[in-house]
Design an enzyme around this catalytic site. Structure first.
Site, short mmCIF file in Angstrom:
data_model
loop_
_atom_site.label_atom_id
_atom_site.label_comp_id
_atom_site.label_asym_id
_atom_site.label_seq_id
_atom_site.Cartn_x
_atom_site.Cartn_y
_atom_site.Cartn_z
N GLU A 165 6.26 -10.86 19.15
CA GLU A 165 5.17 -11.22 18.24
C GLU A 165 4.45 -10.03 17.59
OE1 GLU A 165 2.55 -13.96 20.24
OE2 GLU A 165 4.07 -15.53 20.27
N ASN A 299 8.80 -17.99 18.31
CA ASN A 299 7.73 -18.57 19.12
C ASN A 299 6.94 -19.50 18.23
OD1 ASN A 299 8.61 -16.86 21.09
ND2 ASN A 299 6.71 -15.67 21.23
N TYR A 301 3.86 -22.51 18.22
CA TYR A 301 2.80 -23.24 18.92
C TYR A 301 2.10 -24.27 18.05
CZ TYR A 301 3.35 -20.19 22.88
OH TYR A 301 3.88 -19.55 23.98
#
Ligand code: FCB
Length: 457
Positions: A165, A299, A301
């Site tokens: 990230e 990733n 979310y």
């Protein structure tokens, strides 16, 4: 029951500072998170990672847990200050290397594939003191770190992720100071992003050399963005957020350099000089950053609904809002369609050769009931929704090869401390007892069947 493709990799993810503890053992040096957590006002519950889940001592228990849940892979990170306490290779701490050596061997015995992330945010403080990521030198130090670790583990570890990230490292760490090292300057954040890209590209051939036959990639956190209304202003704001959050990190890795519209934006807002070369880019850098990777780690979310701050409320048509019950304990909207859209996009727009979802999960603080069971139905529903998105992606021929849920255990959620629980396994921080939640059992069934069960109860 529709099955996932044969060989789909099912795993869970963690990171060193969030679970290991043993912050002062076996010669581990200080990291920027040790220092940051000591700074008053930085962490919601004033906690730190000194003990966390005590994984440094209890890794075997945790691996047994993974095995009992049928997990096929485990993504973890290497604490740089355990290996190079001062950040540089002049002093290699072999006890740190020995730890990861034991961890990898034990995983392989349990038939769990190790996926190693080299940098998941715990920079040695000594490197921060020398300038940190805004300094080009840190990129070179990272390559040494990658070399030392992969020389030791490369015979057994065949999946390597350089960075976790870069947006978080750059923006949360250097532009708004919410994360270590707590700096607040957008120009520093942009230099950081570039040095992460550069160090990633420099490390790729080193990893390939030391780990023959390995897959090498990088993990980006991608945010699906939708405009709050059809207004032109909201569309523009949406495109800008997408640019600063997603394209700024995707484009250089896939050979497109930094996106022109966002360069222009940063020239206007004073984060970059009004004209001329970008101050941190040296000749050849962009080719290095774009070295071929084997996979992209995604990733995911949540998504953002973007409203322009530049027009009065009345200029927007029906604003899109989401009900509070559709959010996790982080306040993040639950929006599985965004994951599907992101996967489609990295496939069609960027031709990512292979994709792993390297993190996806939800914070809900559901704890043990009177009978000791943890009925975290909302986490299970969250996982189902996102796994349906993954399945659709596979059906559409997108080369999605695996899924790592975040996280195996409740753990140290950075500036939120221990209050946000992402684990499918509950951790009692007083006793270090672990209790698999209902979501863990559900995930075990998914893995066993390589398919999602028919509707859940
Ligand atoms: C991601 C981080 C991970 C964890 C989850 C909730 O941004 O990579 O360490 O904190 O969020």
């Amino acid at each position: 029951m529709k099955r996932f493709p044969e060989g789909f990799v099912w795993g869970s993810a963690t990171s060193s500072y969030q679970i290991e503890g043993a912050a002062h053992e076996d010669g581990r040096g200080e990291s920027i998170w040790d220092r940051f957590a000591k700074t008053p006002g930085t962490i919601a519950d004033n906690s730190n990672g000194n003990v966390a889940c005590d994984h440094y001592h209890q890794f075997a228990t945790n691996i047994d847990l993974m095995a009992s849940l049928g997990m096929k892979a485990y993504r973890f990170s290497i604490a740089w200050p355990r290996i190079l306490p001062t950040g540089r290779r002049a002093h290699v701490e072999t006890r740190g290397l020995d730890f990861y050596d034991r961890l990898v061997d034990r995983l392989l015995e349990a038939k769990i594939i190790p996926f190693v992330t080299l940098y998941h945010w715990d920079l040695p403080q000594a490197l921060e003191d020398a300038g940190g990521w805004p300094s080009r030198d840190t990129a070179l130090a990272f390559v040494d770190f990658a070399d030392v670790v992969s020389r030791r583990l490369g015979d057994r570890v065949k999946h390597w992720i350089t960075h976790n990230e870069p947006w978080c490292i750059s923006v949360l760490g250097h532009a708004n100071g919410h994360h270590a090292p707590g700096r607040s300057s957008f120009p520093l954040a942009l230099a950081t992003a570039h040095h992460l890209n550069l160090s990633h590209g420099l490390a790729v051939p080193v990893l390939r050399q030391n780990a023959p036959g390995a897959e090498v990639g990088i993990t980006l956190n991608l945010l699906h963005c939708d405009p709050a209304s059809p207004s032109e202003a909201d569309h523009l704001a949406c495109r800008e957020l997408d640019g600063t959050f997603n394209r700024w990190y995707l484009d250089p890795i896939f050979g497109r350099g930094y996106p022109e519209d966002i360069v222009r934006l940063h020239r206007q807002d004073g984060h970059l000089p009004p004209e001329g070369e970008l101050p941190f880019v040296k000749p050849g850098d962009m080719d290095i950053a774009a070295r071929e990777i084997d996979f992209l780690g995604v990733n995911y979310y949540s998504r953002a609904i973007v409203r322009s701050a530049k027009v009065p409320e009345s200029d927007n048509l029906a604003p899109t809002v989401f009900a509070a019950e559709d959010a996790t304990d982080m306040g993040w909207e639950i929006h599985p369609e965004g994951l599907l859209k992101i996967l489609r996009r990295v496939h069609s727009e960027y031709s990512a050769p292979r994709i792993y979802v390297t993190e996806n999960g939800a914070a809900f603080d559901t704890g043990p009931g009177a009978d000791g069971r943890i009925r975290d139905t909302r986490r299970r529903d969250f996982l189902r929704g996102h796994l349906e998105a993954c399945q659709t992606a596979c059906d559409e021929g997108i080369p999605l090869r695996g899924y790592f849920l975040w996280s195996l255990l409740d753990n140290y959620e950075w500036a939120h401390g221990y209050a946000k629980r992402f684990g499918v396994v509950w951790v009692d921080y007083e006793t270090q007892q672990r209790i698999p939640k209902e979501s863990a059992r559900w995930y075990r069934e998914v893995i066993r069947a390589n398919a999602l069960p028919e509707r859940d109860a």
